[in-house]
Design a protein around this motif. Structure first.
Motif, short mmCIF file in Angstrom:
data_model
loop_
_atom_site.label_atom_id
_atom_site.label_comp_id
_atom_site.label_asym_id
_atom_site.label_seq_id
_atom_site.Cartn_x
_atom_site.Cartn_y
_atom_site.Cartn_z
N HIS A 81 29.17 -18.47 24.78
CA HIS A 81 29.02 -18.27 24.00
C HIS A 81 30.09 -16.77 24.13
CE1 HIS A 81 27.48 -16.79 19.83
NE2 HIS A 81 27.04 -15.08 20.63
N LYS A 82 31.24 -16.73 23.06
CA LYS A 82 31.92 -15.62 22.93
C LYS A 82 32.74 -15.43 25.04
CE LYS A 82 29.85 -13.28 19.32
NZ LYS A 82 29.13 -11.88 18.20
N GLU A 83 32.23 -14.75 25.33
CA GLU A 83 33.17 -14.46 26.48
C GLU A 83 31.72 -14.66 27.73
OE1 GLU A 83 36.49 -13.85 27.26
OE2 GLU A 83 36.08 -13.60 24.75
N THR A 84 30.51 -14.77 27.98
CA THR A 84 29.61 -15.51 27.99
C THR A 84 28.69 -17.02 28.15
OG1 THR A 84 28.97 -12.58 27.80
CG2 THR A 84 27.17 -14.33 28.95
N ILE A 85 28.71 -16.46 29.36
CA ILE A 85 28.04 -18.40 30.26
C ILE A 85 26.78 -18.07 30.08
CG2 ILE A 85 27.90 -20.40 31.52
CD1 ILE A 85 31.05 -19.69 32.51
N MET A 89 36.00 -9.55 39.77
CA MET A 89 34.77 -11.43 39.76
C MET A 89 33.66 -10.30 38.93
SD MET A 89 32.02 -9.82 42.86
CE MET A 89 32.99 -10.48 44.58
N ALA A 90 33.15 -11.58 38.33
CA ALA A 90 32.49 -12.68 37.55
C ALA A 90 30.28 -11.37 37.66
CB ALA A 90 31.30 -13.90 37.64
N LYS A 91 30.47 -10.73 36.21
CA LYS A 91 28.92 -10.39 36.77
C LYS A 91 27.82 -10.78 36.13
CE LYS A 91 27.01 -5.48 35.02
NZ LYS A 91 27.51 -4.07 34.38
N ILE A 92 27.54 -11.17 37.00
CA ILE A 92 25.70 -11.94 36.75
C ILE A 92 24.32 -11.35 36.72
CG2 ILE A 92 24.47 -14.07 37.51
CD1 ILE A 92 27.43 -14.64 39.10
N GLU A 93 24.26 -11.90 35.79
CA GLU A 93 22.43 -11.24 35.45
C GLU A 93 21.28 -12.62 35.51
OE1 GLU A 93 20.61 -8.64 32.50
OE2 GLU A 93 23.28 -8.27 31.74
N ILE A 94 19.91 -12.48 35.66
CA ILE A 94 18.90 -13.16 36.07
C ILE A 94 18.36 -12.72 34.99
CG2 ILE A 94 16.99 -14.40 37.65
CD1 ILE A 94 19.25 -13.69 39.47
N VAL A 95 17.77 -14.11 34.43
CA VAL A 95 16.40 -13.43 33.38
C VAL A 95 15.70 -14.91 33.87
CG1 VAL A 95 15.75 -13.74 31.54
CG2 VAL A 95 18.02 -13.08 31.24
N GLU A 101 25.02 -28.06 40.98
CA GLU A 101 25.59 -28.24 39.47
C GLU A 101 25.96 -26.75 39.55
OE1 GLU A 101 25.88 -30.58 38.55
OE2 GLU A 101 25.10 -32.46 38.83
N ILE A 102 25.56 -25.32 39.26
CA ILE A 102 25.93 -24.29 38.88
C ILE A 102 26.89 -23.64 39.79
CG2 ILE A 102 24.76 -22.21 37.77
CD1 ILE A 102 23.74 -25.00 36.27
N ILE A 103 26.46 -23.41 41.02
CA ILE A 103 27.20 -22.28 41.61
C ILE A 103 28.38 -23.42 41.55
CG2 ILE A 103 27.62 -21.99 44.17
CD1 ILE A 103 25.07 -21.17 43.61
N PRO A 104 28.64 -24.75 41.73
CA PRO A 104 29.92 -24.91 42.21
C PRO A 104 31.37 -24.71 41.05
CG PRO A 104 28.53 -26.74 43.12
CD PRO A 104 27.37 -25.46 42.24
N ARG A 105 30.21 -24.74 39.32
CA ARG A 105 31.31 -24.71 38.20
C ARG A 105 31.39 -23.70 38.16
NH1 ARG A 105 28.51 -28.69 33.93
NH2 ARG A 105 28.03 -29.79 35.64
N LEU A 106 30.81 -22.55 38.55
CA LEU A 106 30.96 -21.38 38.73
C LEU A 106 32.41 -20.85 39.67
CD1 LEU A 106 27.76 -19.22 38.09
CD2 LEU A 106 29.24 -19.48 36.38
N VAL A 107 32.39 -21.12 40.82
CA VAL A 107 33.33 -21.27 41.77
C VAL A 107 34.67 -21.53 41.03
CG1 VAL A 107 34.72 -22.13 43.88
CG2 VAL A 107 31.92 -20.95 43.92
N SER A 108 34.41 -22.49 40.39
CA SER A 108 35.70 -22.74 39.45
C SER A 108 36.31 -22.24 39.18
CB SER A 108 35.18 -24.76 39.23
OG SER A 108 34.35 -24.71 38.24
N ARG A 109 35.59 -21.27 38.36
CA ARG A 109 35.91 -20.36 36.89
C ARG A 109 35.85 -19.16 37.49
NH1 ARG A 109 33.51 -22.89 32.05
NH2 ARG A 109 33.98 -20.30 30.92
N PHE A 110 35.22 -18.63 38.40
CA PHE A 110 35.68 -17.22 38.31
C PHE A 110 36.35 -16.84 40.17
CE2 PHE A 110 32.36 -17.22 35.39
CZ PHE A 110 33.18 -16.67 34.93
N GLU A 170 26.41 -8.72 25.79
CA GLU A 170 27.21 -7.51 25.78
C GLU A 170 27.55 -6.67 27.36
OE1 GLU A 170 24.35 -5.21 23.51
OE2 GLU A 170 25.26 -6.33 21.74
N ARG A 171 27.06 -7.37 28.16
CA ARG A 171 27.77 -6.48 29.34
C ARG A 171 27.60 -7.85 30.71
NH1 ARG A 171 20.97 -5.12 29.56
NH2 ARG A 171 20.08 -6.38 30.56
N SER A 172 26.95 -8.36 30.13
CA SER A 172 27.56 -9.63 31.68
C SER A 172 28.40 -11.08 31.05
CB SER A 172 26.10 -10.17 32.62
OG SER A 172 25.67 -9.17 32.67
#
Length: 417
Positions: free
Chosen positions: A142-146, A1-7, A164-173, A59-61
């Motif tokens: 960038h590398k392994e992170t979106i 499962m994708a590890k997600i962070e919010i900034v 926009e964002i959630i539909p793209r993430l659902v298709s990727r993970f 490095e972590r998400s």
């Protein structure tokens, strides 16, 4: 499962000038879509802070969702800092500029250079157009992170994330089913409840978590289960709740994650009942909480803030001799207030309070935090004394909560007779 962070970016968030509601909304939407937010970060409008958080999160998400700092003014530095981190430069995007002009034409007669700057985007990002604002959404891999940079304006962020964002993430993970179930527990301290449930918690499987979410007078026990089969996880949680019920007993207030006042509203509207309040120490807060809900006029007739004894006697028929004998903070007075409120307001049920909210006014016999609450109904009166502590605001909140809990229990008992 994708590890997600919010900034979230903005000095205004850190000094308390603006409350960060974006993160809470984003967390819920992502959770509903099957994702888990591992961390929320709030940082200042500082190039150094932005660069540091980009490095740390990479490095972590798997996914970093960024909001804020995309306006046209000098203090909005997110775009230029993103360029520095991703080793690129800003380039003019004609499509974004057309969006900016289209959006501003009704409000701005002439597009200035600051407006034009909104169409400058990092050369190596994928641009997601923003139909409700002037700042585009920028997607980097960038590398392994979106990394996704969105405006901090809630309406713009919400549309971007949802459509926009959630539909793209659902298709990727790959996502899993997430089931939440909440049990509302009334008037048991968190430490006491945790001790009561120590053996119970040992039986909870590892893919189901139990969280304690306390607030004055109540605790939300939230079960969160994850698995491939939504039906299986839901059944496991229901069985856990069945096992929980005999441990907690009648302290369970309900199973829906909603405030106590909403339970009251549902019961009163469904059964065509009427309600009135007579408040002393809570100063009208019970009535306030009731009338915050739309449709409360269907069952709430009104309330009396009987702060002074003259009002208690004049409007609620509290006996002067009772006040002189036992004082306003007493079983006898709140019960007489309940009778007077029912009669004078012409309601099926009344709820009343009288107490010493603090921070002064207490005695050895009646210390600060002593609160009497009464509920009156067609089958009689129920009253109870509480001792809540020395913090005035907390005493008012807890008194309000317990008054509504007592009211709910009395009405439910009456309806089963």
């Amino acid at each position: 499962m994708a590890k997600i962070e919010i900034v979230t970016i903005g000095d205004e968030l850190l000094i308390g000038q603006v409350i960060d509601t974006n993160s809470a909304w984003m967390g819920k939407q992502l959770n509903d879509a099957g994702f888990e937010v591992a961390r929320v970060n709030s940082i200042s409008d500082s190039e150094e802070e932005i660069l540091n958080i980009l490095k740390e999160t990479s490095e972590r998400s798997d996914v970093v969702l960024i909001t804020g700092g995309l306006g046209p003014t000098k203090d909005d530095i997110t775009k230029t800092t993103l360029c520095r981190y991703f080793n690129t430069e800003l380039v003019f995007n004609e499509e974004v500029f057309e969006d900016v002009k289209s959006l501003l034409k009704r409000y701005v007669p002439n597009i200035n250079e600051l407006n034009r700057q909104q169409a400058m985007v990092p050369a190596n990002c994928s641009v997601i157009r923003n139909p409700v604002g002037t700042a585009p959404i920028m997607w980097f891999e960038h590398k392994e992170t979106i990394f996704v940079s969105m405006p901090g304006v809630p309406s713009e962020m919400k549309r971007a994330l949802e459509f926009e964002i959630i539909p793209r993430l659902v298709s990727r993970f790959v996502t899993s089913s997430i089931i939440h179930k909440t049990v509302i527990v009334s008037n048991i301290p968190e430490a006491t409840l945790a001790d009561m449930l120590s053996d119970f918690e040992k039986e909870i499987p590892t893919h189901i978590k139990l969280a304690y979410l306390p607030s004055p007078g109540r605790i939300r026990l939230r079960f969160t289960g994850r698995g491939e089969s939504e039906k299986v996880v839901a059944a496991e949680i229901e069985q856990l709740i069945t096992n929980l019920e005999p441990i907690i007993g009648d302290a369970i207030l309900g199973y829906d994650d909603k405030p106590t006042v909403q339970f009251i509203a549902d019961i009163f509207k469904e059964n065509n009942l009427s309600l009135g309040t007579a408040e002393s120490c809570t100063g009208g807060n019970i009535a306030h909480q009731i009338t915050l809900l739309p449709g409360s006029s269907n069952y709430f007739k009104g309330g009396v803030v009987a702060y002074h004894n003259d009002v208690k006697m004049g409007m609620l028929a509290v006996k002067e001799e009772t006040l002189n004998k036992v004082g306003a903070v007493s079983k006898e007075v709140v019960e007489q207030m309940a009778i007077g409120a029912r009669y004078n307001l012409g309601v099926d049920y009344s709820v009343t309070t009288s107490g010493i909210a603090g921070p002064d006014g207490g005695t050895d016999e009646k210390p600060i935090g002593t609160i009497w609450i009464a509920v009156g109904g067609p089958n009689g009166i129920n009253s109870k004394k509480f001792n809540f502590g020395h913090i005035r605001e907390r005493n008012i909140v807890r008194s309000t909560e317990m008054a509504l809990v007592m009211l709910k229990k009395m009405v439910e008992q009456d309806l089963t007779k």
